[in-house]
Design a protein around this motif. Structure first.
Motif, PDB file in Angstrom:
ATOM      1  N   ALA A  43       0.829  -1.209   0.000  1.00 44.55           N
ATOM      2  CA  ALA A  43       0.000   0.000   0.000  1.00 44.55           C
ATOM      3  C   ALA A  43       0.861   1.255   0.000  1.00 44.55           C
ATOM      4  CB  ALA A  43      -0.935  -0.011   1.208  1.00 44.55           C
ATOM      5  N   LEU A  44       1.969   1.245   0.761  1.00 51.26           N
ATOM      6  CA  LEU A  44       2.841   2.420   0.791  1.00 51.26           C
ATOM      7  C   LEU A  44       3.484   2.687  -0.560  1.00 51.26           C
ATOM      8  CD1 LEU A  44       4.604   2.235   4.256  1.00 51.26           C
ATOM      9  CD2 LEU A  44       3.126   4.062   3.406  1.00 51.26           C
ATOM     10  N   ASP A  45       3.811   1.617  -1.300  1.00 46.41           N
ATOM     11  CA  ASP A  45       4.371   1.798  -2.637  1.00 46.41           C
ATOM     12  C   ASP A  45       3.360   2.497  -3.537  1.00 46.41           C
ATOM     13  OD1 ASP A  45       6.671   0.478  -1.803  1.00 46.41           O
ATOM     14  OD2 ASP A  45       6.067  -1.430  -2.696  1.00 46.41           O
ATOM     15  N   HIS A  46       2.112   2.052  -3.459  1.00 46.65           N
ATOM     16  CA  HIS A  46       1.044   2.670  -4.247  1.00 46.65           C
ATOM     17  C   HIS A  46       0.878   4.137  -3.850  1.00 46.65           C
ATOM     18  CE1 HIS A  46      -2.615   3.079  -6.543  1.00 46.65           C
ATOM     19  NE2 HIS A  46      -3.185   3.572  -5.471  1.00 46.65           N
ATOM     20  N   GLU A  47       0.909   4.411  -2.544  1.00 51.02           N
ATOM     21  CA  GLU A  47       0.783   5.788  -2.073  1.00 51.02           C
ATOM     22  C   GLU A  47       1.925   6.655  -2.590  1.00 51.02           C
ATOM     23  OE1 GLU A  47       0.282   5.891   2.195  1.00 51.02           O
ATOM     24  OE2 GLU A  47      -1.247   4.334   2.090  1.00 51.02           O
ATOM     25  N   LEU A  48       3.139   6.100  -2.631  1.00 47.64           N
ATOM     26  CA  LEU A  48       4.284   6.838  -3.147  1.00 47.64           C
ATOM     27  C   LEU A  48       4.069   7.205  -4.613  1.00 47.64           C
ATOM     28  CD1 LEU A  48       7.146   7.974  -3.122  1.00 47.64           C
ATOM     29  CD2 LEU A  48       7.979   5.628  -3.449  1.00 47.64           C
ATOM     30  N   LEU A  49       3.674   6.235  -5.420  1.00 47.07           N
ATOM     31  CA  LEU A  49       3.448   6.506  -6.838  1.00 47.07           C
ATOM     32  C   LEU A  49       2.349   7.546  -7.044  1.00 47.07           C
ATOM     33  CD1 LEU A  49       3.754   2.872  -8.136  1.00 47.07           C
ATOM     34  CD2 LEU A  49       5.179   4.789  -8.872  1.00 47.07           C
ATOM     35  N   ALA A 100       5.476   8.545   2.523  1.00 51.58           N
ATOM     36  CA  ALA A 100       5.508   7.168   2.014  1.00 51.58           C
ATOM     37  C   ALA A 100       6.912   6.593   2.096  1.00 51.58           C
ATOM     38  CB  ALA A 100       4.992   7.121   0.575  1.00 51.58           C
ATOM     39  N   ILE A 101       7.915   7.388   1.733  1.00 49.44           N
ATOM     40  CA  ILE A 101       9.298   6.902   1.802  1.00 49.44           C
ATOM     41  C   ILE A 101       9.707   6.664   3.247  1.00 49.44           C
ATOM     42  CG2 ILE A 101      11.717   7.557   1.419  1.00 49.44           C
ATOM     43  CD1 ILE A 101      10.770   8.829  -1.215  1.00 49.44           C
ATOM     44  N   GLU A 102       9.386   7.598   4.117  1.00 47.80           N
ATOM     45  CA  GLU A 102       9.718   7.431   5.536  1.00 47.80           C
ATOM     46  C   GLU A 102       8.984   6.239   6.138  1.00 47.80           C
ATOM     47  OE1 GLU A 102       8.965  11.234   7.352  1.00 47.80           O
ATOM     48  OE2 GLU A 102      10.780  12.100   6.492  1.00 47.80           O
ATOM     49  N   GLY A 103       7.819   5.920   5.601  1.00 47.79           N
ATOM     50  CA  GLY A 103       7.043   4.787   6.090  1.00 47.79           C
ATOM     51  C   GLY A 103       7.508   3.442   5.553  1.00 47.79           C
ATOM     52  N   GLY A 104       8.438   3.474   4.586  1.00 50.61           N
ATOM     53  CA  GLY A 104       8.987   2.224   4.071  1.00 50.61           C
ATOM     54  C   GLY A 104       8.664   1.907   2.631  1.00 50.61           C
ATOM     55  N   ALA A 105       8.070   2.840   1.896  1.00 52.68           N
ATOM     56  CA  ALA A 105       7.807   2.600   0.473  1.00 52.68           C
ATOM     57  C   ALA A 105       9.135   2.457  -0.260  1.00 52.68           C
ATOM     58  CB  ALA A 105       7.007   3.761  -0.122  1.00 52.68           C
TER      59      ALA A 105
END
Length: 81
Positions: free
Chosen positions: A3-9, A23-28
């Protein structure tokens, strides 16, 4: 895709800098690709064929470093034209 990867994009695509940061700080994963397949920078509208100060494009840099798949993706996205 997490989900974080999707949020980053999505944040990159819409120009949401705070969303990208979160998103990056969260682990994306910064190297995640969407269905196109575009990285967050390409999703944000980066021009892969724009040369740096030495006149070298991102696909050329990737190729010089042996990252041929990345170089091809960047060329397909409009680099070196």
């Amino acid at each position: 895709m997490k989900a974080l990867d999707h949020e980053l994009l999505e944040a990159a695509r819409t120009g949401d800098a705070e969303g990208v940061r979160a998103a990056i700080e969260g682990g994306a994963r910064a190297d995640v690709r969407d269905e196109e397949p575009r990285t967050p920078l390409l999703a944000a509208g980066a021009t892969p064929g724009l040369p740096d100060g030495d006149g070298v494009t991102a696909p050329a840099h990737a190729g010089r470093r042996g990252h041929m798949e990345i170089a091809a993706l960047l060329r397909d996205a409009g680099g070196d034209r």
